[in-house]
Design a protein around this motif. Sequence first.
Motif, PDB file in Angstrom:
ATOM      1  N   MET C 206       0.769  -1.203   0.087  1.00 45.63           N
ATOM      2  CA  MET C 206       0.097   0.036  -0.197  1.00 45.63           C
ATOM      3  C   MET C 206       0.776   1.371   0.164  1.00 45.63           C
ATOM      4  O   MET C 206       0.684   2.319  -0.566  1.00 45.63           O
ATOM      5  CB  MET C 206      -0.756   0.001   1.174  1.00 45.63           C
ATOM      6  N   ARG C 207       2.158   1.164   0.772  1.00 51.89           N
ATOM      7  CA  ARG C 207       2.774   2.385   0.713  1.00 51.89           C
ATOM      8  C   ARG C 207       3.505   2.644  -0.308  1.00 51.89           C
ATOM      9  O   ARG C 207       4.045   3.895  -0.598  1.00 51.89           O
ATOM     10  CB  ARG C 207       3.875   2.008   2.110  1.00 51.89           C
ATOM     11  N   LYS C 354       2.411  12.749  -0.018  1.00 55.28           N
ATOM     12  CA  LYS C 354       2.304  13.105   1.242  1.00 55.28           C
ATOM     13  C   LYS C 354       3.786  13.043   2.005  1.00 55.28           C
ATOM     14  O   LYS C 354       4.678  12.566   1.206  1.00 55.28           O
ATOM     15  CB  LYS C 354       1.522  12.363   2.054  1.00 55.28           C
ATOM     16  N   ALA C 356       5.339  11.079   4.042  1.00 52.32           N
ATOM     17  CA  ALA C 356       5.855   9.883   4.265  1.00 52.32           C
ATOM     18  C   ALA C 356       5.920   9.171   2.973  1.00 52.32           C
ATOM     19  O   ALA C 356       6.877   8.512   2.751  1.00 52.32           O
ATOM     20  CB  ALA C 356       4.660   8.914   4.756  1.00 52.32           C
TER      21      ALA C 356
ATOM     22  N   PHE D  61     -12.300  14.439  10.447  1.00 50.97           N
ATOM     23  CA  PHE D  61     -12.335  13.088  10.776  1.00 50.97           C
ATOM     24  C   PHE D  61     -12.875  13.260  12.321  1.00 50.97           C
ATOM     25  O   PHE D  61     -13.570  12.466  12.763  1.00 50.97           O
ATOM     26  CB  PHE D  61     -11.006  12.530  10.824  1.00 50.97           C
ATOM     27  N   TRP D 115      -8.555  11.145   2.364  1.00 44.44           N
ATOM     28  CA  TRP D 115      -7.552  12.018   2.742  1.00 44.44           C
ATOM     29  C   TRP D 115      -7.230  13.147   1.748  1.00 44.44           C
ATOM     30  O   TRP D 115      -7.079  13.007   0.540  1.00 44.44           O
ATOM     31  CB  TRP D 115      -6.338  11.509   3.237  1.00 44.44           C
TER      32      TRP D 115
ATOM     33  N   ARG E 329       0.783   4.733   6.416  1.00 44.86           N
ATOM     34  CA  ARG E 329       0.718   6.411   5.996  1.00 44.86           C
ATOM     35  C   ARG E 329      -0.578   6.690   6.688  1.00 44.86           C
ATOM     36  O   ARG E 329      -1.597   5.971   6.838  1.00 44.86           O
ATOM     37  CB  ARG E 329       0.516   6.433   4.456  1.00 44.86           C
ATOM     38  N   ILE E 330      -0.695   8.183   6.906  1.00 42.27           N
ATOM     39  CA  ILE E 330      -1.950   8.588   7.554  1.00 42.27           C
ATOM     40  C   ILE E 330      -3.136   8.305   6.931  1.00 42.27           C
ATOM     41  O   ILE E 330      -4.226   8.052   7.702  1.00 42.27           O
ATOM     42  CB  ILE E 330      -1.667  10.095   7.840  1.00 42.27           C
ATOM     43  N   ASP E 331      -3.549   8.348   5.582  1.00 37.14           N
ATOM     44  CA  ASP E 331      -4.662   8.392   4.941  1.00 37.14           C
ATOM     45  C   ASP E 331      -5.033   6.841   5.058  1.00 37.14           C
ATOM     46  O   ASP E 331      -6.332   6.259   5.168  1.00 37.14           O
ATOM     47  CB  ASP E 331      -4.558   8.733   3.818  1.00 37.14           C
ATOM     48  N   GLN E 332      -4.025   5.826   4.778  1.00 42.07           N
ATOM     49  CA  GLN E 332      -4.055   4.467   4.899  1.00 42.07           C
ATOM     50  C   GLN E 332      -4.750   3.906   6.312  1.00 42.07           C
ATOM     51  O   GLN E 332      -5.623   3.195   6.251  1.00 42.07           O
ATOM     52  CB  GLN E 332      -2.898   3.802   4.537  1.00 42.07           C
ATOM     53  N   LEU E 334      -6.366   5.833   8.561  1.00 37.41           N
ATOM     54  CA  LEU E 334      -7.592   5.979   8.775  1.00 37.41           C
ATOM     55  C   LEU E 334      -8.628   5.568   7.748  1.00 37.41           C
ATOM     56  O   LEU E 334      -9.663   5.090   8.378  1.00 37.41           O
ATOM     57  CB  LEU E 334      -7.883   7.594   8.355  1.00 37.41           C
TER      58      LEU E 334
END
Lengths: 164, 152, 374, 116, 363
Positions: C206-207, C354, C356, D61, D115, E329-332, E334
């Motif tokens: 996913m990353r 992003k 990250a 959120f 997001w 990651r932050i969106d993943q 959430l």
Amino acid sequence: MNIFKYFGEIFGAIKSLWAGMRVTGYYFIHPGQIVTQKYPENRKTLKMTERFKGEVIMMHDENNQHACTGCGICELNCPNGSIEIITDKITNEAGKSIKIIDKHIYHLSMCTFCELCIKTCPSDAIGWGQEYEHAVFDRHKLTKVLNHPGSSLRKKPSKEPNQE
Amino acid sequence: MTNDQLKEKISEWVSGIEFPENKQYLEVLVPANSLKKLAELLHNTPETDFDYLISLSGVDYVSHLAVVYHLESTSHKHFLVMKVKTEDRENPNFDTVNEIWRTAEWYEREVFDMFGIKFNNHPDLRRLLMDDDWVGFPLRKDYKDEIKMIER
Amino acid sequence: MKEVIQDIIIRNSDDYIINMGPQHPSTHGVLRLELSLQGEKVKYVVPHIGYIHRGIEKMCERDTYQQIIHLTDRFDYLSAHMNNEAVCLNVENALEVEVPERVKYIRTILDELNRLASHQLWWCAFGMDLGALTTFFYGLRDREVILDIFEESFGSRLLHSFNTPGGLMHDIHPNFQKRTKEFIKYFRKKLPEYDQLLSNNVIFQMRTKGIGYMSKEVAISYGVTGPSGRASGFSCDVRKNHPYSAYDKVDFKEILDTTGDTFTRYKLRIAEMWESMNIIEQLIDNIPEGDYTAKMKPIIKLPVGEYYQRVETSRGEMGVFIISDGNKFPVRVKFRTPNFANLFVLNKIGSGNKIADIVAISGSLDLVIPDIDR
Amino acid sequence: MNSEYLVLFFLLGVVLVGGAIVFSMFVSPKSTNFAKSEPYECGIPVKSNAWIQFNVGYYLFAIIYLVFDVETVFIFPWGVVMRDMGMTAFIEILIFFFILVTGLLYAWKKGALKWV
Amino acid sequence: MDFNIYDFTSFTKWVDNALNSSMSPLLAIIIELIIIGLVFLLFYAIVGLLLVYAERKVCAVIQNRYGPNRVGPFGIFQTIADLIKLLMKELINIKHADNFLFNLAPFIVIIASFMAIAALPFAKGLQAIDFNIGIFYLFAVSSLGVIGILLAGWSSNSKYSLIGAIRSGAQVISYELSVGLSLLAIVVFAGTMQLSGIIESQADGWWIIKGHFPALVAFVIFLIASTAETNRGPFDLAEAESELTAGFHTEYSGIKFAFFFLAEYMNMFIVASIAATMFLGGWMPFHIAGWDGMNAIMDYVPPIVWFFGKTIFVILMMMWFKWTFPRLRIDQLLNLEWKYLLPLNLMNIVLVAFIVLMGWYIK
């Protein structure tokens, strides 16, 4: 959104996570596979390979004699100026004035271990030492004099050995 | 394309071209004012298709300053060394090629940093490797720095 | 007319800027990335380099060709051997010296071993960039085996100035072949573990999937070479296109992919590790007997001229451009280092992602900072 | 019953942290210089203030959370009495969840969960 | 005095009576509070130190290393040495930081974890406060710590801290839903929110066995969500070493930093013991209804051992996660909560309710 795809994704994810956890879990229950060493304790058994480049040393034999003629080729070849040779002139028994080394100064702090000095030394006077613990509190201590105090130039074995 | 064909083509395009001797590769010496034109043609013409700028280096030949472009075509696999030079040491000035090969932007900044060669229309011509307030151009042969440079 | 690729950075005075580096855990050295943020999103990335610029090109102008070798170790310290080789090949070609076959074989094997070691370190660092801390130790554990082999033959682990114009400094150690074969056997078992731990992990995928896409045009225009370029379909492998040493004698694939995202760059390096092991296996038993160096004069003077030599390091194409005026010192030495071009593309493929992701992308470009700064 | 204990545990935290900080103040060295008191910026001089208006994504959120958390609070008492009430409770929670899930799906569809 | 390690009720009563009979009630209460306070303070410190040591050792073995091995045998005093070091470190004041909030933040995170410990049932009769809404209280208090993290990040006047804090805010509030709902599954099973009641209801089998599939799902969701709520493992976005250097505690030095560090481990302990209590029977020995022989053998193991054994098991699981997975990651993060865990959880609750309604769980 396809509900089967949704659940399929979840199961696929759990499966892949479990595969990773199996690897780490395997090592967790096999502490015998630890590869790190307890360094100061194993100092006795720690053997460096014979080619290990610890520092440049000058080989002395049991009579405290070395082979360095003070030609200065190592000094010339050193890219960083980590070798300085201070020569001296003495008169030998025959009354001839010859050049010998007074000090072969080696700056370990500047050495990049490129091996050019050792490669080019015509008389094989210097070589690699196996010492690897070089930490000192004062960097001036890293400047070393390679010829031992009181050492002298080894007599070259004469080209035609005397026939008895 | 073979080197001879390339030679022919290039001399057709731009006048005042010289082909200095080079053992390895075909070398082209371009007049500074037609550098951009030749670069564009080399990049855009399908037969030459020099789409990969391998390296861009500044050189100080003491008599003159030069910029050397090493070009390759990824489709035809031919290789070209393109060179421009100027005798103006005070205010050397070439056209930028960074719109043609994007990688040139940083190479040109580096050349500016090290040789003081300016590139016209460069979007961001600042020093790259040295400090912003560095004085002088270190890779020039006449650069002197008594404190930091040890002569041998 | 080809499409012109542009990414001029437009700065605003009220951008929310954070600096990633120079003192930052994920920049792998003293690199500074200026990130302009919009929430978590990065508007643009401005890399600032030169923090460890050592003026090696200037230093080369007062060094003989033998002395240049040890400086090249220090660009990309992870592919020290390939960097050495670039200079050596250039000097040998210029002098038209034929090096013994044995040297060619050994150089090729060492190149590939070095590439393996470098990719292993990249793998650990990449895992750590993404927060998987254990990868770091597994990668280093396997790399240590290679370094031990190096230490036995060269006397040093990382910066082994083992090449010299005309050949090698020494012959390889008698144990070299045996230990290398042992390593290949060992690593063939360990490499699937890398896949289980990281590549197949859903979080990792996913990353990385779809992040930092680089098209072939961008790769060529930005001069992105090595695995990063090949992941975008840019066939830039110097080993294949312009074979040097013994690469024309081995049978290997140039691994190409066209997806061009972070995950592809990752997969490509893993595939390269397999390929490197294949190359070593083909050569290790067939090292011909002979001298380990050609006869060279003690002082090398290149004939007047300009010479360019390319080799493939573990990060991409390394080029050495030497201009000689016939003296023992070169007039100008220019090193075309792969990371210099590879870093420049970061804004193009990184902006819009992003924070990250920037870490992941710069990790997948496999940057070594001294290689950029020289 | 022993709710006075809560005060005790509150005080314990205060005592532990306060005590340790005060103790540390006595034993720790003190030195100041300009660079030390700067906020961390990876070694670069700090230019702008860190307190800025932040991306609204985070707050969306928070709002969705607020809705759901209040619901959760309501469900807990239901959980306790579920056994005794039987079918009635089950039907009620189905209706309740239906509304809740509709809300979630609405937010999902509207892209509030994406997001930005 | 009747002291046995199987039931602490009589012991605590005896202490209570002894104190009350020998002095005035007010003094007795004060002495009692002091004793409890000291015991918990000591307990807190020991658990914190041991957990830090355990994590180092566990991650070391996973990573083929020895881990701490210098201070004391097997390095067991390493964390104490670190504690002393952190105590001796300078407390640096940050320019333009909001000093009051900056100093308040460590208090909040520590107090939150202390308040949560108050309600944990360690063994039979060994529980400071047995609320009738115990689990609800725990659920509320354990999420209080995020306020400390938010304050810490906000007040530091550092950009990394701010991003870390806001991330952590979004993360913790999201995952709190899943924590609550997965605990709710057990509440529905047990029919009570009192912790002692929930444990009593597991006398003939733990809920994870009795509640079979839905309880297992709830357990897994709880593990994931609670790992996220404690800012650990693959969910350590608030710290995110490779992105934000140290996230919300970038600017904290010395002992103030140590409290954030300690609180993280205590929170891990708290959520692990909640998981142990709710799903794995707390201090209840492993019982299978009907197998009296085995149940009797299991009874020989003291409850406190059972409790800590289960807690350690859950803690090990969480450490295992942390040292295996890359960070999300932050969106993943959430996405995982709102699109996967929450819908699954809601479905699971309905399933649980249905199972309870039909009586399909193991009684």
